[in-house]
Design a protein around this motif. Structure first.
Motif, PDB file in Angstrom:
ATOM      1  N   THR A 160       0.984  -1.095  -0.059  1.00  0.00           N
ATOM      2  CA  THR A 160       0.385   0.033  -0.177  1.00  0.00           C
ATOM      3  C   THR A 160       0.667   0.778  -0.287  1.00  0.00           C
ATOM      4  OG1 THR A 160      -0.121   0.027   2.407  1.00  0.00           O
ATOM      5  CG2 THR A 160      -2.004  -0.908   1.268  1.00  0.00           C
ATOM      6  N   VAL A 161       2.153   0.986   0.676  1.00  0.00           N
ATOM      7  CA  VAL A 161       2.566   2.952   0.368  1.00  0.00           C
ATOM      8  C   VAL A 161       4.174   1.773   0.202  1.00  0.00           C
ATOM      9  CG1 VAL A 161       3.982   4.229   2.577  1.00  0.00           C
ATOM     10  CG2 VAL A 161       1.367   3.432   2.807  1.00  0.00           C
ATOM     11  N   TRP A 162       4.496   2.521  -0.492  1.00  0.00           N
ATOM     12  CA  TRP A 162       6.462   2.775  -1.415  1.00  0.00           C
ATOM     13  C   TRP A 162       7.386   3.989  -1.020  1.00  0.00           C
ATOM     14  CZ3 TRP A 162       7.814  -1.951  -3.239  1.00  0.00           C
ATOM     15  CH2 TRP A 162       8.739  -1.678  -3.985  1.00  0.00           C
ATOM     16  N   ASP A 163       8.329   4.030  -0.492  1.00  0.00           N
ATOM     17  CA  ASP A 163       9.193   4.990  -0.140  1.00  0.00           C
ATOM     18  C   ASP A 163       9.066   5.836  -1.772  1.00  0.00           C
ATOM     19  OD1 ASP A 163       8.827   4.820   2.303  1.00  0.00           O
ATOM     20  OD2 ASP A 163      11.676   4.307   2.417  1.00  0.00           O
ATOM     21  N   CYS A 164       9.027   7.393  -1.753  1.00  0.00           N
ATOM     22  CA  CYS A 164       9.517   7.482  -2.938  1.00  0.00           C
ATOM     23  C   CYS A 164      10.525   8.327  -3.658  1.00  0.00           C
ATOM     24  CB  CYS A 164       8.818   9.439  -2.390  1.00  0.00           C
ATOM     25  SG  CYS A 164       9.550  10.426  -4.329  1.00  0.00           S
ATOM     26  N   THR A 165      11.053   7.387  -4.261  1.00  0.00           N
ATOM     27  CA  THR A 165      11.932   7.203  -4.757  1.00  0.00           C
ATOM     28  C   THR A 165      13.057   8.687  -5.011  1.00  0.00           C
ATOM     29  OG1 THR A 165      11.958   7.389  -7.634  1.00  0.00           O
ATOM     30  CG2 THR A 165      12.069   5.002  -6.179  1.00  0.00           C
ATOM     31  N   ARG A 166      12.364   9.175  -4.356  1.00  0.00           N
ATOM     32  CA  ARG A 166      12.896  11.072  -5.573  1.00  0.00           C
ATOM     33  C   ARG A 166      13.424  11.482  -3.684  1.00  0.00           C
ATOM     34  NH1 ARG A 166      10.179  14.011  -9.991  1.00  0.00           N
ATOM     35  NH2 ARG A 166      11.798  15.594  -9.259  1.00  0.00           N
ATOM     36  N   CYS A 167      12.309  11.954  -2.898  1.00  0.00           N
ATOM     37  CA  CYS A 167      12.299  12.694  -1.778  1.00  0.00           C
ATOM     38  C   CYS A 167      12.200  11.683  -0.972  1.00  0.00           C
ATOM     39  CB  CYS A 167      11.248  13.215  -1.351  1.00  0.00           C
ATOM     40  SG  CYS A 167       9.920  12.779  -1.116  1.00  0.00           S
ATOM     41  N   GLY A 168      11.972  10.421  -0.668  1.00  0.00           N
ATOM     42  CA  GLY A 168      11.712   9.328   0.447  1.00  0.00           C
ATOM     43  C   GLY A 168      10.521   8.797   1.108  1.00  0.00           C
ATOM     44  N   LEU A 169      10.019  10.719   0.497  1.00  0.00           N
ATOM     45  CA  LEU A 169       8.601  10.224   1.581  1.00  0.00           C
ATOM     46  C   LEU A 169       7.745   8.930   1.314  1.00  0.00           C
ATOM     47  CD1 LEU A 169       7.354  13.803   1.433  1.00  0.00           C
ATOM     48  CD2 LEU A 169       8.129  12.690   3.934  1.00  0.00           C
ATOM     49  N   PRO A 170       7.143   8.604   2.108  1.00  0.00           N
ATOM     50  CA  PRO A 170       5.597   7.607   1.958  1.00  0.00           C
ATOM     51  C   PRO A 170       4.770   7.917   0.373  1.00  0.00           C
ATOM     52  CG  PRO A 170       5.624   8.290   4.311  1.00  0.00           C
ATOM     53  CD  PRO A 170       6.777   8.969   3.674  1.00  0.00           C
ATOM     54  N   ALA A 171       4.362   6.926  -0.476  1.00  0.00           N
ATOM     55  CA  ALA A 171       3.680   7.049  -1.631  1.00  0.00           C
ATOM     56  C   ALA A 171       2.826   5.989  -1.570  1.00  0.00           C
ATOM     57  CB  ALA A 171       4.765   7.512  -2.580  1.00  0.00           C
ATOM     58  N   GLY A 172       2.254   7.083  -1.236  1.00  0.00           N
ATOM     59  CA  GLY A 172       0.145   5.935  -1.761  1.00  0.00           C
ATOM     60  C   GLY A 172       0.085   5.513  -3.511  1.00  0.00           C
ATOM     61  N   GLN A 173      -1.101   4.546  -3.866  1.00  0.00           N
ATOM     62  CA  GLN A 173      -1.014   4.146  -4.940  1.00  0.00           C
ATOM     63  C   GLN A 173      -2.098   5.574  -5.487  1.00  0.00           C
ATOM     64  OE1 GLN A 173      -1.890   0.566  -5.928  1.00  0.00           O
ATOM     65  NE2 GLN A 173      -1.101  -0.147  -3.699  1.00  0.00           N
ATOM     66  N   ASP A 174      -2.794   6.514  -4.639  1.00  0.00           N
ATOM     67  CA  ASP A 174      -3.807   7.537  -5.149  1.00  0.00           C
ATOM     68  C   ASP A 174      -3.083   8.706  -4.759  1.00  0.00           C
ATOM     69  OD1 ASP A 174      -6.256   8.805  -5.359  1.00  0.00           O
ATOM     70  OD2 ASP A 174      -7.352   8.512  -3.343  1.00  0.00           O
ATOM     71  N   ALA A 175      -2.789   8.675  -6.704  1.00  0.00           N
ATOM     72  CA  ALA A 175      -2.593  10.619  -6.382  1.00  0.00           C
ATOM     73  C   ALA A 175      -3.045  11.851  -5.677  1.00  0.00           C
ATOM     74  CB  ALA A 175      -2.702  10.466  -8.437  1.00  0.00           C
ATOM     75  N   GLN A 176      -4.191  11.439  -5.628  1.00  0.00           N
ATOM     76  CA  GLN A 176      -5.016  13.259  -4.984  1.00  0.00           C
ATOM     77  C   GLN A 176      -5.358  12.653  -3.856  1.00  0.00           C
ATOM     78  OE1 GLN A 176      -6.228  15.016  -7.073  1.00  0.00           O
ATOM     79  NE2 GLN A 176      -5.484  13.400  -8.775  1.00  0.00           N
ATOM     80  N   ASP A 177      -4.654  11.668  -3.223  1.00  0.00           N
ATOM     81  CA  ASP A 177      -4.894  11.503  -1.259  1.00  0.00           C
ATOM     82  C   ASP A 177      -3.246  10.497  -0.993  1.00  0.00           C
ATOM     83  OD1 ASP A 177      -5.165  11.818   0.672  1.00  0.00           O
ATOM     84  OD2 ASP A 177      -6.529   9.685   0.801  1.00  0.00           O
ATOM     85  N   PRO A 178      -2.032  10.945  -1.419  1.00  0.00           N
ATOM     86  CA  PRO A 178      -0.877  10.697  -0.784  1.00  0.00           C
ATOM     87  C   PRO A 178      -1.319  10.503   0.286  1.00  0.00           C
ATOM     88  CG  PRO A 178      -0.608  12.786  -1.861  1.00  0.00           C
ATOM     89  CD  PRO A 178      -2.081  12.523  -2.490  1.00  0.00           C
ATOM     90  N   PRO A 179       0.329   9.840   1.303  1.00  0.00           N
ATOM     91  CA  PRO A 179      -0.295   9.397   2.904  1.00  0.00           C
ATOM     92  C   PRO A 179       0.828   9.673   2.927  1.00  0.00           C
ATOM     93  CG  PRO A 179       1.577   7.508   1.187  1.00  0.00           C
ATOM     94  CD  PRO A 179       0.962   8.697   0.922  1.00  0.00           C
ATOM     95  N   GLY A 180       0.423  10.328   4.759  1.00  0.00           N
ATOM     96  CA  GLY A 180       0.906  11.297   5.556  1.00  0.00           C
ATOM     97  C   GLY A 180       0.365  12.764   5.404  1.00  0.00           C
ATOM     98  N   ARG A 181      -0.710  12.873   4.778  1.00  0.00           N
ATOM     99  CA  ARG A 181      -0.554  14.601   4.088  1.00  0.00           C
ATOM    100  C   ARG A 181      -1.201  15.023   5.427  1.00  0.00           C
ATOM    101  NH1 ARG A 181      -4.363  16.120  -0.945  1.00  0.00           N
ATOM    102  NH2 ARG A 181      -2.046  16.743  -1.938  1.00  0.00           N
ATOM    103  N   ALA A 182      -1.205  15.845   6.160  1.00  0.00           N
ATOM    104  CA  ALA A 182      -1.459  16.394   7.559  1.00  0.00           C
ATOM    105  C   ALA A 182      -2.057  15.801   8.609  1.00  0.00           C
ATOM    106  CB  ALA A 182      -2.964  17.228   6.895  1.00  0.00           C
ATOM    107  N   ARG A 183      -3.636  15.632   8.874  1.00  0.00           N
ATOM    108  CA  ARG A 183      -3.979  14.870   9.802  1.00  0.00           C
ATOM    109  C   ARG A 183      -3.152  13.992  10.937  1.00  0.00           C
ATOM    110  NH1 ARG A 183      -5.857   9.826  10.417  1.00  0.00           N
ATOM    111  NH2 ARG A 183      -4.758   8.709   9.155  1.00  0.00           N
ATOM    112  N   ALA A 184      -2.222  15.141  11.397  1.00  0.00           N
ATOM    113  CA  ALA A 184      -1.217  14.414  12.005  1.00  0.00           C
ATOM    114  C   ALA A 184      -1.881  14.902  14.305  1.00  0.00           C
ATOM    115  CB  ALA A 184       0.186  15.978  12.270  1.00  0.00           C
ATOM    116  N   GLU A 185      -1.441  13.545  14.764  1.00  0.00           N
ATOM    117  CA  GLU A 185      -2.488  13.046  15.849  1.00  0.00           C
ATOM    118  C   GLU A 185      -1.762  14.504  16.622  1.00  0.00           C
ATOM    119  OE1 GLU A 185      -2.201   9.981  17.752  1.00  0.00           O
ATOM    120  OE2 GLU A 185      -3.661   9.485  16.394  1.00  0.00           O
TER     121      GLU A 185
END
Ligand SMILES: [Zn+2]
Length: 114
Positions: A53-78
């Motif tokens: 479900t998640v793959w590390d971005c090869t360019r910046c290392g952030l977690p990347a997801g399969q939904d371009a409109q809703d990449p993981p790690g956006r806001a919703r911080a605890e």
């Protein structure tokens, strides 16, 4: 059931078992992941394997997801929680009282032992 005889049938000097089908090309598919910086990462995986479900971005290392409109790690911080808040999540007040009483008893015992 493991019986310690994992390499049953293997002899010293014996050739590795042959798997003629091993070198046939395996059907693959391409899966795209997007990180929140808009980078796209394409990976190729074996067709019948479920894509992670998640793959590390090869360019910046952030977690990347399969939904371009809703990449993981956006806001919703605890919201920030104190250590005490986490402890209170794990333990009830009654458990806290018991632990406190136990700690005080041990302390008094140590002091009284002098
Ligand atoms: Zn990225």
């Amino acid at each position: 059931m493991p019986n310690g005889n994992v390499i049953r049938g293997a002899r010293v000097g014996s050739a590795p078992p042959r798997h003629p089908e091993r070198h046939r090309p395996v059907p693959c598919r391409s899966v795209s992941y997007w990180c929140r910086n808009g980078h796209r990462t394409d990976i190729r995986i074996v067709a019948d394997v479920q894509a992670p479900t998640v793959w590390d971005c090869t360019r910046c290392g952030l977690p990347a997801g399969q939904d371009a409109q809703d990449p993981p790690g956006r806001a919703r911080a605890e919201p920030y929680k104190t250590h005490l808040a986490y402890v209170k999540e794990r333990r009830t007040d009654a458990e806290g009282e018991a632990i406190l009483a136990e700690a005080l008893a041990a302390l008094r015992h140590r002091r009284g032992a002098r």
